[in-house]
Design a protein around this motif. Structure first.
Motif, PDB file in Angstrom:
ATOM      1  N   VAL A 259     -17.962  34.075-122.552  1.00 60.27           N
ATOM      2  CA  VAL A 259     -18.414  32.993-122.592  1.00 60.27           C
ATOM      3  C   VAL A 259     -19.772  33.342-121.781  1.00 60.27           C
ATOM      4  O   VAL A 259     -19.756  33.427-120.446  1.00 60.27           O
ATOM      5  N   TYR A 260     -21.194  33.125-122.462  1.00 63.74           N
ATOM      6  CA  TYR A 260     -22.059  33.421-121.939  1.00 63.74           C
ATOM      7  C   TYR A 260     -23.106  32.061-121.711  1.00 63.74           C
ATOM      8  O   TYR A 260     -22.902  31.002-122.479  1.00 63.74           O
ATOM      9  N   ALA A 261     -23.779  32.163-120.694  1.00 66.03           N
ATOM     10  CA  ALA A 261     -24.691  30.880-120.213  1.00 66.03           C
ATOM     11  C   ALA A 261     -25.890  30.903-121.079  1.00 66.03           C
ATOM     12  O   ALA A 261     -26.347  32.196-121.204  1.00 66.03           O
ATOM     13  N   ALA A 262     -26.435  30.076-121.718  1.00 68.08           N
ATOM     14  CA  ALA A 262     -27.841  30.263-122.694  1.00 68.08           C
ATOM     15  C   ALA A 262     -28.735  30.623-121.694  1.00 68.08           C
ATOM     16  O   ALA A 262     -29.642  31.261-122.092  1.00 68.08           O
ATOM     17  N   THR A 263     -28.640  30.193-120.502  1.00 65.29           N
ATOM     18  CA  THR A 263     -29.949  30.636-119.603  1.00 65.29           C
ATOM     19  C   THR A 263     -29.926  32.029-119.447  1.00 65.29           C
ATOM     20  O   THR A 263     -30.726  32.884-119.073  1.00 65.29           O
ATOM     21  N   ALA A 264     -28.607  32.821-119.582  1.00 65.50           N
ATOM     22  CA  ALA A 264     -28.465  34.278-119.104  1.00 65.50           C
ATOM     23  C   ALA A 264     -29.137  34.916-120.385  1.00 65.50           C
ATOM     24  O   ALA A 264     -29.861  36.053-120.099  1.00 65.50           O
ATOM     25  N   LEU A 265     -29.187  34.346-121.774  1.00 65.95           N
ATOM     26  CA  LEU A 265     -29.407  34.957-122.820  1.00 65.95           C
ATOM     27  C   LEU A 265     -30.727  34.884-122.796  1.00 65.95           C
ATOM     28  O   LEU A 265     -31.330  35.669-123.990  1.00 65.95           O
ATOM     29  N   GLU A 266     -31.487  34.337-122.156  1.00 57.19           N
ATOM     30  CA  GLU A 266     -33.076  34.240-122.241  1.00 57.19           C
ATOM     31  C   GLU A 266     -33.673  35.537-121.680  1.00 57.19           C
ATOM     32  O   GLU A 266     -34.803  35.628-122.064  1.00 57.19           O
ATOM     33  N   ASP A 267     -32.843  36.526-121.134  1.00 55.17           N
ATOM     34  CA  ASP A 267     -33.299  37.392-120.591  1.00 55.17           C
ATOM     35  C   ASP A 267     -33.108  38.576-121.919  1.00 55.17           C
ATOM     36  O   ASP A 267     -31.939  38.729-122.008  1.00 55.17           O
ATOM     37  N   PRO A 268     -33.978  39.238-122.274  1.00 52.15           N
ATOM     38  CA  PRO A 268     -33.883  40.184-123.490  1.00 52.15           C
ATOM     39  C   PRO A 268     -32.720  41.202-123.167  1.00 52.15           C
ATOM     40  O   PRO A 268     -31.883  41.508-124.029  1.00 52.15           O
ATOM     41  N   LYS A 269     -32.542  41.735-122.053  1.00 51.24           N
ATOM     42  CA  LYS A 269     -31.748  42.814-121.728  1.00 51.24           C
ATOM     43  C   LYS A 269     -30.235  42.213-121.767  1.00 51.24           C
ATOM     44  O   LYS A 269     -29.271  42.784-122.103  1.00 51.24           O
ATOM     45  N   VAL A 270     -30.000  41.077-121.442  1.00 47.85           N
ATOM     46  CA  VAL A 270     -28.835  40.300-121.382  1.00 47.85           C
ATOM     47  C   VAL A 270     -28.177  40.141-122.782  1.00 47.85           C
ATOM     48  O   VAL A 270     -27.204  40.303-123.252  1.00 47.85           O
TER      49      VAL A 270
ATOM     50  N   ARG B 144     -27.475  43.109-124.636  1.00 46.58           N
ATOM     51  CA  ARG B 144     -25.976  43.568-124.020  1.00 46.58           C
ATOM     52  C   ARG B 144     -25.043  42.629-124.724  1.00 46.58           C
ATOM     53  O   ARG B 144     -23.678  43.343-125.401  1.00 46.58           O
ATOM     54  N   ALA B 145     -25.298  41.538-124.891  1.00 47.77           N
ATOM     55  CA  ALA B 145     -24.305  40.564-125.518  1.00 47.77           C
ATOM     56  C   ALA B 145     -23.924  40.989-126.883  1.00 47.77           C
ATOM     57  O   ALA B 145     -22.757  40.953-127.477  1.00 47.77           O
ATOM     58  N   TRP B 146     -24.929  41.108-127.570  1.00 52.45           N
ATOM     59  CA  TRP B 146     -24.766  41.677-129.004  1.00 52.45           C
ATOM     60  C   TRP B 146     -24.094  42.937-129.286  1.00 52.45           C
ATOM     61  O   TRP B 146     -23.349  43.203-129.971  1.00 52.45           O
ATOM     62  N   LYS B 147     -24.355  43.787-128.494  1.00 61.16           N
ATOM     63  CA  LYS B 147     -23.943  45.263-128.232  1.00 61.16           C
ATOM     64  C   LYS B 147     -22.403  45.057-128.388  1.00 61.16           C
ATOM     65  O   LYS B 147     -21.577  45.632-128.865  1.00 61.16           O
ATOM     66  N   MET B 148     -21.677  44.083-127.284  1.00 55.32           N
ATOM     67  CA  MET B 148     -20.604  43.861-126.690  1.00 55.32           C
ATOM     68  C   MET B 148     -19.943  42.997-128.052  1.00 55.32           C
ATOM     69  O   MET B 148     -18.685  43.603-128.478  1.00 55.32           O
ATOM     70  N   ALA B 149     -20.554  42.424-128.650  1.00 53.70           N
ATOM     71  CA  ALA B 149     -19.990  41.402-129.967  1.00 53.70           C
ATOM     72  C   ALA B 149     -19.941  42.677-131.002  1.00 53.70           C
ATOM     73  O   ALA B 149     -18.812  42.503-131.518  1.00 53.70           O
ATOM     74  N   GLU B 150     -20.744  43.557-131.258  1.00 51.25           N
ATOM     75  CA  GLU B 150     -20.780  44.423-132.330  1.00 51.25           C
ATOM     76  C   GLU B 150     -19.499  45.674-131.778  1.00 51.25           C
ATOM     77  O   GLU B 150     -18.824  45.986-132.919  1.00 51.25           O
ATOM     78  N   LEU B 151     -19.178  45.776-130.513  1.00 45.90           N
ATOM     79  CA  LEU B 151     -18.145  46.693-130.412  1.00 45.90           C
ATOM     80  C   LEU B 151     -16.638  46.017-130.603  1.00 45.90           C
ATOM     81  O   LEU B 151     -15.700  46.593-130.420  1.00 45.90           O
ATOM     82  N   GLY B 152     -16.698  44.614-130.536  1.00 50.47           N
ATOM     83  CA  GLY B 152     -15.659  43.885-130.707  1.00 50.47           C
ATOM     84  C   GLY B 152     -15.087  42.778-129.862  1.00 50.47           C
ATOM     85  O   GLY B 152     -14.216  41.974-130.092  1.00 50.47           O
ATOM     86  N   GLU B 153     -16.165  42.544-128.846  1.00 55.15           N
ATOM     87  CA  GLU B 153     -15.997  41.342-127.952  1.00 55.15           C
ATOM     88  C   GLU B 153     -16.026  40.024-128.585  1.00 55.15           C
ATOM     89  O   GLU B 153     -16.969  39.806-129.623  1.00 55.15           O
ATOM     90  N   GLN B 154     -15.129  39.045-128.562  1.00 56.00           N
ATOM     91  CA  GLN B 154     -15.218  37.790-129.037  1.00 56.00           C
ATOM     92  C   GLN B 154     -16.051  36.924-128.098  1.00 56.00           C
ATOM     93  O   GLN B 154     -15.837  36.561-126.916  1.00 56.00           O
ATOM     94  N   ALA B 155     -17.485  36.575-128.517  1.00 61.03           N
ATOM     95  CA  ALA B 155     -18.623  35.856-127.613  1.00 61.03           C
ATOM     96  C   ALA B 155     -18.686  34.523-127.982  1.00 61.03           C
ATOM     97  O   ALA B 155     -18.996  34.389-129.151  1.00 61.03           O
ATOM     98  N   ARG B 156     -19.074  33.666-126.925  1.00 63.56           N
ATOM     99  CA  ARG B 156     -19.319  32.206-127.357  1.00 63.56           C
ATOM    100  C   ARG B 156     -20.470  31.846-126.295  1.00 63.56           C
ATOM    101  O   ARG B 156     -20.592  32.739-125.262  1.00 63.56           O
ATOM    102  N   VAL B 157     -20.943  30.758-126.707  1.00 62.57           N
ATOM    103  CA  VAL B 157     -22.288  30.386-125.582  1.00 62.57           C
ATOM    104  C   VAL B 157     -22.132  29.020-125.248  1.00 62.57           C
ATOM    105  O   VAL B 157     -21.597  27.917-126.082  1.00 62.57           O
ATOM    106  N   LEU B 158     -22.442  28.596-123.976  1.00 66.02           N
ATOM    107  CA  LEU B 158     -22.515  27.309-123.443  1.00 66.02           C
ATOM    108  C   LEU B 158     -23.901  27.174-122.988  1.00 66.02           C
ATOM    109  O   LEU B 158     -24.533  28.149-122.420  1.00 66.02           O
ATOM    110  N   PRO B 159     -24.477  25.930-122.985  1.00 64.51           N
ATOM    111  CA  PRO B 159     -25.742  25.630-121.945  1.00 64.51           C
ATOM    112  C   PRO B 159     -25.532  26.158-120.676  1.00 64.51           C
ATOM    113  O   PRO B 159     -26.433  26.747-120.119  1.00 64.51           O
ATOM    114  N   SER B 160     -24.390  26.129-120.243  1.00 63.67           N
ATOM    115  CA  SER B 160     -24.245  26.854-118.811  1.00 63.67           C
ATOM    116  C   SER B 160     -22.808  26.910-118.464  1.00 63.67           C
ATOM    117  O   SER B 160     -22.118  26.280-118.915  1.00 63.67           O
ATOM    118  N   VAL B 161     -22.329  27.604-117.651  1.00 64.28           N
ATOM    119  CA  VAL B 161     -21.136  28.109-117.187  1.00 64.28           C
ATOM    120  C   VAL B 161     -21.055  27.807-115.552  1.00 64.28           C
ATOM    121  O   VAL B 161     -22.056  28.168-114.821  1.00 64.28           O
TER     122      VAL B 161
END
Length: 333
Positions: free
Chosen positions: A181-192, A195-212
């Protein structure tokens, strides 16, 4: 008077491979005699081995139990089972027993750890100070994962992400479930975000919340790691929590957040959208604010909003919510 030949034969040589499947030296000797002279009978095998017929018969009963001999049939006496079949069966039986023993060891280890915690509650937690110590604990936790790893990803980042990315990728290759579960504020960083998209492509189940609520790693629902604080000098400090009511509560916290989170946008099919539109859809699906999306795309807020409006028109969506729904229906997110 003791039969020295029999006594000597019963001493299984340490290097004998038969010992690995529970066959003694004397049992091996009798089995070899039966293989070489199958019609000799107990008296003949006794002569070959230097043992008494009574001892040979007792040994044959053991070889029957091990599956190395066939029971007598209407045609007469004992017969050896083909060694290639019999020995493979013994090996499989030992492997099964070893697996059961290993499972029992895990159960006993749980009881052992619980006993240690009752005796000394301070064992419940372990503080890791410094980037190296934290990296070592992370590697240990990932290596011990058997079923599932759950994580919260949110700033600030107290250590470089590269080692954990490699550990997660290896985890997914091993077939372990990974949910993040990723914080939306974290995904504002292009590198993060990359990385999240890369993990999702590898098979991670990824979701997003405004904050964690915090950065967190939970392994198999029974071990957890979370940061304590970072010193002003840039030091790192985290705590590892072992199986207890605390780890159960942390797992429940993750499950609550998981239920409320939205799926992280995945890459969409070619031919329906331009590269820029695909990126825009994915950023919007991550729950980012317009300002953050505009920074990622390198455009002004006015340009961004015009592009969003164009997408809404293409899909006949009266709002961004409808845009997300219809993009999902088309498999764009």
């Amino acid at each position: 008077m003791a039969n020295t030949a029999h006594d000597t034969a019963r001493q299984t040589p340490a290097a004998s491979p038969w010992a690995a499947v529970g066959v003694s030296g004397f049992e091996e000797l009798v089995y070899q005699a039966i293989l070489h002279q199958p019609d000799a009978g107990a008296a003949g095998w006794a002569l070959l081995t230097g043992a008494s017929p009574v001892q040979v018969r007792e040994c044959c009963n053991r070889l029957l139990t091990l599956g190395l001999l066939q029971p007598p049939d209407s045609m007469g006496g004992l017969r050896a089972v083909d060694p290639r079949v019999a020995i493979r069966a013994l090996i499989r039986r030992r492997e099964t027993e070893s697996e059961l023993l290993a499972a029992t060891a895990e159960e006993m280890a749980t009881a052992y750890e619980a006993g240690l915690l009752r005796e000394e509650p301070s064992r419940l937690v372990e503080v890791a100070s410094g980037e190296g110590a934290i990296a070592a604990r992370l590697e240990e936790l990932y290596a011990r994962a058997e079923h599932e790893v759950c994580l919260f990803d949110t700033p600030p980042y107290l250590a470089p992400p590269a080692p954990q990315v490699d550990l997660q990728a290896d985890l997914l290759r091993r077939g372990i479930v990974s949910r993040g579960v990723y914080a939306a504020t974290a995904l504002e960083d292009p590198k993060v975000l990359a990385r999240a998209w890369k993990m999702a492509e590898l098979g991670e189940q990824a979701r997003v919340l405004p904050s964690v609520p915090l950065k967190l790693l939970v392994v198999d629902g029974c071990r957890a790691m979370l940061p304590l604080t970072a010193s002003e000098a840039g030091g790192y400090c985290a705590v590892v929590v072992w199986h207890s009511a605390v780890t159960e509560a942390l797992q429940k916290l993750f499950e609550l957040a998981w239920q409320q989170a939205a799926p992280l946008g995945q890459p969409v099919g070619d031919g329906e959208l331009s590269e820029g539109e695909r990126t825009l859809i994915r950023l919007l699906s991550a729950g980012m604010k317009d300002e953050a999306v505009a920074r990622h795309l390198g455009v002004s807020l006015r340009t961004l909003r015009r592009r969003v409006s164009d997408l809404q028109d293409r899909l006949g969506a009266a709002s961004r919510f409808q845009l997300g729904v219809r993009a999902s229906q088309r498999g764009w997110v």
